[in-house]
Design an enzyme around this catalytic site. Structure first.
Site, PDB file in Angstrom:
ATOM      1  N   LYS A 121       0.833  -1.210   0.000  1.00 29.72           N
ATOM      2  CA  LYS A 121       0.000   0.000   0.000  1.00 29.72           C
ATOM      3  C   LYS A 121       0.865   1.256   0.000  1.00 29.72           C
ATOM      4  O   LYS A 121       0.647   2.180  -0.788  1.00 29.72           O
ATOM      5  CB  LYS A 121      -0.931   0.013   1.214  1.00 29.72           C
ATOM      6  CG  LYS A 121      -1.884   1.212   1.234  1.00 29.72           C
ATOM      7  CD  LYS A 121      -2.669   1.279   2.532  1.00 29.72           C
ATOM      8  CE  LYS A 121      -1.806   1.798   3.657  1.00 29.72           C
ATOM      9  NZ  LYS A 121      -2.571   2.051   4.900  1.00 29.72           N
ATOM     10  N   ASP A 139      -6.540   1.322   0.970  1.00 30.38           N
ATOM     11  CA  ASP A 139      -6.559   1.490   2.416  1.00 30.38           C
ATOM     12  C   ASP A 139      -7.955   1.162   2.927  1.00 30.38           C
ATOM     13  O   ASP A 139      -8.789   0.615   2.193  1.00 30.38           O
ATOM     14  CB  ASP A 139      -6.126   2.906   2.798  1.00 30.38           C
ATOM     15  CG  ASP A 139      -7.116   3.973   2.329  1.00 30.38           C
ATOM     16  OD1 ASP A 139      -8.130   3.632   1.684  1.00 30.38           O
ATOM     17  OD2 ASP A 139      -6.875   5.161   2.631  1.00 30.38           O
TER      18      ASP A 139
END
Length: 213
Positions: A121, A139
């Site tokens: 991420k 997220d």
């Protein structure tokens, strides 16, 4: 999963509403962006910005971070959750950059994820925001909104990422993370969705959708 044409229609609405979305973290270069993203885990962007406003005035390279040291770094980020572990990771990451990448933040995901404390991420945010690559960071906001709007029912961030990458053309991928994060943060809030402000209200079929006049 929702029909592709509907997903693209929703993305085009986001595009019309906000054609040039930006990351809400403050940074001055690729390195400070990477540090800010690492600090943002389980912390709000506003909280990170408050902690880094003075830090980034004196630290904007891996070498300067190592010279600052753990104790002084912690003094800047103490208001952020998990600050001890984050400080250790940031210093290790900075050492990795100097020893393996000549102090430069790499532009490839496979290199970024080898750095201490950097997962997929975080790598995707850096690739997307700094290097302008069509990478999509998933997220909690992106995961929740993707489920809510039935873009994907993937159980993991990687599964949702892959579903979105398979559907969206590059012109939307480049901004999709920002659109979904901002939408989830300010309009489609988890506890109190602002349906009266929603630009894609007609496309929403969620059970808690509020009726508006």
């Amino acid at each position: 999963m929702r029909k592709k044409q509907e997903i693209l229609a929703i993305m085009e609405i986001f595009n019309q509403e906000n054609p040039n979305p930006r990351c809400e973290l403050n940074y001055t270069n690729a390195y400070t962006l990477l540090v800010a993203v690492m600090l943002s885990a389980q912390t709000t962007d506003k909280g990170v910005n408050k902690a880094t406003v003075e830090l980034f005035k004196i630290v904007d390279t891996p070498q300067k971070m190592l010279e600052l040291g753990e104790e002084r770094l912690i003094s800047h980020i103490r208001t952020i959750g998990l600050f001890n572990n984050k400080a250790k990771n940031i210093l290790s990451m900075s050492k990795d950059l100097i020893e393996r990448f000549n102090g430069e933040v790499p532009s490839k995901r496979e290199d970024l994820v080898t750095l201490a404390g950097v997962g997929r991420k975080t790598a995707n945010v850096v690739l997307n925001v700094w290097y302008k690559k069509p990478a999509l960071a998933v997220d909690t906001h992106v995961l929740r909104i993707s489920h809510r709007l039935d873009f994907s029912q993937g159980k993991t961030p990687l599964a949702v990422e892959n579903d979105l990458l398979n559907i969206l053309p590059e012109k939307y991928i480049i901004n999709a993370n920002h659109w979904l994060v901002l939408f989830g943060r300010y309009i489609c809030k988890a506890q109190n969705p602002q349906c009266n402000e929603c630009p894609i209200y007609v496309y929403c079929h969620s059970k808690d959708k509020k009726q508006i006049n």
